[in-house]
Design an enzyme around this catalytic site. Sequence first.
Site, PDB file in Angstrom:
ATOM      1  N   CYS A   1       0.796  -1.209  -0.126  1.00 10.97           N
ATOM      2  CA  CYS A   1      -0.080  -0.002  -0.177  1.00 10.97           C
ATOM      3  C   CYS A   1       0.807   1.108  -0.235  1.00 10.97           C
ATOM      4  CB  CYS A   1      -0.815   0.045   1.097  1.00 10.97           C
ATOM      5  SG  CYS A   1      -1.671   1.507   1.705  1.00 10.97           S
TER       6      CYS A   1
ATOM      7  N   TRP B   1      -7.872  -7.107   6.037  1.00  2.98           N
ATOM      8  CA  TRP B   1      -6.341  -7.234   5.999  1.00  2.98           C
ATOM      9  C   TRP B   1      -6.041  -8.434   7.234  1.00  2.98           C
ATOM     10  CZ3 TRP B   1      -3.470  -5.657   2.228  1.00  2.98           C
ATOM     11  CH2 TRP B   1      -3.963  -4.456   1.687  1.00  2.98           C
TER      12      TRP B   1
ATOM     13  N   VAL C   1     -12.138  -1.230   6.145  1.00  5.74           N
ATOM     14  CA  VAL C   1     -10.754  -1.420   6.970  1.00  5.74           C
ATOM     15  C   VAL C   1      -9.521  -0.923   6.433  1.00  5.74           C
ATOM     16  CG1 VAL C   1      -9.490  -3.274   8.518  1.00  5.74           C
ATOM     17  CG2 VAL C   1     -11.963  -3.277   8.419  1.00  5.74           C
TER      18      VAL C   1
ATOM     19  N   VAL D   1      -5.125   0.282   5.838  1.00  6.93           N
ATOM     20  CA  VAL D   1      -4.058   0.515   6.441  1.00  6.93           C
ATOM     21  C   VAL D   1      -3.583   1.715   5.683  1.00  6.93           C
ATOM     22  CG1 VAL D   1      -3.540  -1.685   6.866  1.00  6.93           C
ATOM     23  CG2 VAL D   1      -3.239  -0.820   4.790  1.00  6.93           C
TER      24      VAL D   1
ATOM     25  N   TYR E   1      -5.389   5.831  -8.896  1.00  5.77           N
ATOM     26  CA  TYR E   1      -6.469   5.212  -8.714  1.00  5.77           C
ATOM     27  C   TYR E   1      -7.886   5.544  -9.483  1.00  5.77           C
ATOM     28  CZ  TYR E   1      -4.025   3.114  -4.760  1.00  5.77           C
ATOM     29  OH  TYR E   1      -3.444   2.202  -4.070  1.00  5.77           O
TER      30      TYR E   1
END
Length: 363
Positions: free
Chosen positions: A74, A107, A140, A142, A205
């Site tokens: 990421c 994750w 969720v 990160v 993106y």
Amino acid sequence: MSDTGTDSDSHTGTGTGSGTETTRGSAGSDGNTSYGHKPFKRSRSHFADRITADGRDGWPVEPGRYRLVVSRACPWASRALVSRRLLGLEDALSLAVTDPIQDDRSWRFTLDPDGRDPVLGIRYLSEAYDAREQDYPGGVSVPAIVDVPSGKLVTNDYQQITLDLATEWTALHRPGAPDLYPEPLRAEIDEVMDGIYQDINNGVYKAGFASTQEDYAKAYTALFARLDQVSARLADRRYLVGDTITEADIRLFTTLVRFDAVYHGHFKCNRNKLTEDPVLWAYVRDLYQTPGFGDTVDFDHIKRHYYQVHTGINPTGIVPLGPDLSGWTTPHHREQLGGRPFGDGTPPGPVREDERVTPIDQV
């Protein structure tokens, strides 16, 4: 990298936003197939508490109290990895690395023995979210910072996490740590970072997850216009702002280092490769070869995540064998422009044995 929700128009130094996010469903569902089939929006961070020197949000800076959860795939989490290394916070802020291949339960810690994080004792990052807020309905993401004693998520505000590491955790910085967010330059850094966020960090993106030709073309055009602008800015200066590495360079680096490996082909950002822009290619190699940058990059995790998780874009799940990564260690000659990477400080020490990444010659 499946981000849904309400996109914020302003993501400067004090903005919010979600990092790399997975939506939760049943174990047998496959939300990954939705990528590229619905309008792209990046969601705001739901948990935006800050860990500060004075603990004003209820979370004071304390060595060993918190755990940083990342995916090396990421780009948003990679910012925190670079900052943590440069500032020497490895002993103060422990690290949990997730499997690059997530499922719809979020994750997961399948890289660890028994599939559990050895410190938090959980199998999925979503468990820390649920400990903070029962029945939390959102994605969720990160990076995330978790309070170890309670097991509760503290923050997933990736825009603020690195700024706080630089400015609120100073008592725990290593001797010789650089100033990544120098106060006299903050207005300029914020302005530069905002354009980079809108059109480059988030722009790839917008192009890759576009569901219409029009949306793709708009994102593609803005992306390469901004890359050309940044290339021109860096033609006669080593770093984006000032003569040392700052937060702005970290944020640009984490997108550029992934560009040829995934964004050029997988996200159709293919006007040209990064290696075909002499300025940006030299700039990103300079940073890659600087301690604290390349030693946090895992191309194996990066490639497997994008190509195997985004099944809506790459339904076969085939991971490309290229590109050739050997060029990352070739001379860049950017030192001829002057500049001092760490200012009056020093490079970080060797990477901890338990945090080493896959060498590029093994990818």
